[in-house]
Design an enzyme around this catalytic site. Structure first.
Site, PDB file in Angstrom:
ATOM      1  N   LEU A  26      18.862 114.473 -32.701  1.00  0.00           N
ATOM      2  CA  LEU A  26      18.931 115.146 -31.471  1.00  0.00           C
ATOM      3  C   LEU A  26      20.385 114.213 -31.060  1.00  0.00           C
ATOM      4  CD1 LEU A  26      16.265 113.047 -29.021  1.00  0.00           C
ATOM      5  CD2 LEU A  26      16.923 115.679 -29.704  1.00  0.00           C
ATOM      6  N   ASP A  27      20.810 113.762 -32.185  1.00  0.00           N
ATOM      7  CA  ASP A  27      22.267 113.184 -32.365  1.00  0.00           C
ATOM      8  C   ASP A  27      23.793 113.781 -33.458  1.00  0.00           C
ATOM      9  OD1 ASP A  27      24.720 111.005 -32.946  1.00  0.00           O
ATOM     10  OD2 ASP A  27      23.397 109.615 -33.630  1.00  0.00           O
ATOM     11  N   THR A  28      24.319 114.374 -32.536  1.00  0.00           N
ATOM     12  CA  THR A  28      24.909 115.028 -33.756  1.00  0.00           C
ATOM     13  C   THR A  28      26.467 114.435 -33.565  1.00  0.00           C
ATOM     14  OG1 THR A  28      26.366 115.531 -30.959  1.00  0.00           O
ATOM     15  CG2 THR A  28      24.552 116.878 -31.769  1.00  0.00           C
ATOM     16  N   SER A  29      26.396 113.413 -33.579  1.00  0.00           N
ATOM     17  CA  SER A  29      27.713 112.042 -33.868  1.00  0.00           C
ATOM     18  C   SER A  29      27.937 112.576 -35.576  1.00  0.00           C
ATOM     19  CB  SER A  29      27.511 110.763 -34.069  1.00  0.00           C
ATOM     20  OG  SER A  29      26.262 110.048 -34.612  1.00  0.00           O
TER      21      SER A  29
END
Ligand code: ZN
Length: 406
Positions: free
Chosen positions: A329-332
């Site tokens: 879920l994390d696109t960092s």
């Protein structure tokens, strides 16, 4: 096999077949899940009597599994989880479905490697690489290396084929007394600047690396990539002809050859088989449409984006990013990737998280254009090659769109 295992195998196959008939994917997860509910030791029972290779690592495991399977087929039928269901449910289902085969090559999610080694007592374990992946749920790279190392210490008979270019893998593989080293290169260094043994900095020069505070250093590889081929442990060079692109896949081929050699298969026998592999679960597949030759590349974490840039031609490129559950879920992580190599070509972006990508490209000074759909992307580029680089579910979306039209 014990009666319970036979029943579990049969039910597992039926469940998988029902799932396929219902159009719910290939059924390997549900089939394996049900089989393991009936017989928790089913994977061990199904593995018995087979010579098995396990292939694990953050990147390249699906492709390397496919290539190693092709190589081992020189000797007979090989069971494999070719649809990428790489947890014990998938392994159970793959072995149940294959019936009795003398060999198996299984792709293993890196978190499950210890468990699958325990269950299957493999002949060979191939360790490809370890790097950051799915920041919201994956383990730290150093923790994963420790798990791998501990897993090997409990299995002194297992032969290991490991990447000499990845310090984390080298340290993990030292849990084994029988290691064959291959060199497949390491583009991504940002998860291995610190020695897993002593905590000191790791230095690099050319292809070499060493710890500045303890004896950990790059072992001499027995298998390595050179020019368009692979050098074997005797020093013989073999031309490698692949349909799969990039030096990344040359490295995957070297790994597959090293694995096959542990089963007595020589490169000269294996190489024609490797040349027959055209795509792997849709990856690298080329589709012609409206005069455009579309090629699909999967990239799911920073290291694999660097590899995709290595494989992609200097041609118009569509990037597609989603952040659904299978993607993480994390696109960092987008900020871990240097997109500068794309400055020399037209770039299009799409996907659920195209705007995250847009911000990243803006910061990276890479010009781009946003398109709402794959169809729009096709129309936006001139006839010729269109490279598509997408993460998991974005890749699946585009494949589905292509299938609908074809
Ligand atoms: Zn050290």
């Amino acid at each position: 096999m014990p009666l319970r295992a036979k029943v579990a195998t049969s039910v597992s196959k039926t469940a998988a077949a029902l799932s396929r008939a219902a159009g719910r994917g290939d059924g390997s997860v549900i089939g394996g899940w049900i089989g393991l509910k009936i017989d928790p030791d089913l994977l061990a029972h199904l593995a018995g009597g087979r010579a098995i290779a396990l292939i694990s690592g953050t990147n390249g495991k699906t492709t390397t599994t496919r290539l190693a399977t092709a190589a081992l087929e020189v000797m007979g039928r090989v069971a494999t989880n070719s649809f990428g269901a790489n947890m014990p449910t998938g392994h159970t289902s793959a072995l149940a479905k294959a019936g009795s085969t003398p060999f198996a090559v299984l792709e293993v999610d890196e978190h499950y490697l210890a468990r699958v080694i325990d269950a299957t007592e493999p002949r060979v374990v191939a360790m490809l690489n370890l790097s950051r992946d799915q920041l919201d749920r994956a383990k730290e790279v150093s923790m994963m290396a420790q798990m791998w190392r501990d897993a090997l210490i409990g299995h002194p008979d297992v032969r290991v084929v490991a990447n000499a270019d990845d310090p984390m893998v080298v340290w993990a593989a030292q849990g084994s007394g029988h290691v064959t080293w291959f060199s497949a290169g390491q583009r991504w260094h940002d998860d291995s600047w610190v020695c897993p043994q002593s905590g000191d900095p790791i230095e690099r020069a050319g292809g070499d690396w060493w710890c500045t505070g303890c004896p950990l250093r790059r072992p001499n590889p027995q298998w390595r990539v050179e020019d368009e081929g692979v050098v074997d442990p005797r020093g013989d060079w073999h031309l490698v002809k692949l349909q799969l692109p990039g030096t990344v896949n040359l490295g995957n081929a070297a790994t597959a050859l090293a694995v096959a050699a542990e089963f007595g298969v020589r490169p000269i026998e294996a190489l024609p088989r490797l040349a027959t592999v055209a795509s792997v679960a849709g990856r690298y597949a080329q589709v012609d449409r409206d005069g455009r030759n579309v090629r699909l590349l999967l990239a799911k974490n920073p290291a694999s984006w660097l590899e995709a840039f290595d494989m992609a031609e200097r041609a118009p490129t569509l990037l597609s990013i989603n952040a659904r559950d299978p993607d993480g879920l994390d696109t960092s992580w987008l900020y871990d990737v240097d997109f500068a190599p794309l400055r020399d070509r037209p770039v299009l972006i799409t996907g659920d998280r195209a705007y995250d990508l847009a911000v990243r490209l803006e910061v990276n000074a890479v010009p781009f254009r946003h398109v709402k759909s794959f169809e729009e992307a096709i129309q936006a580029v001139p006839p010729g090659r269109l490279e598509v680089i997408a993460n998991y579910t974005a890749f699946q979306d585009i494949r589905a769109e292509l299938d609908r039209v074809l």
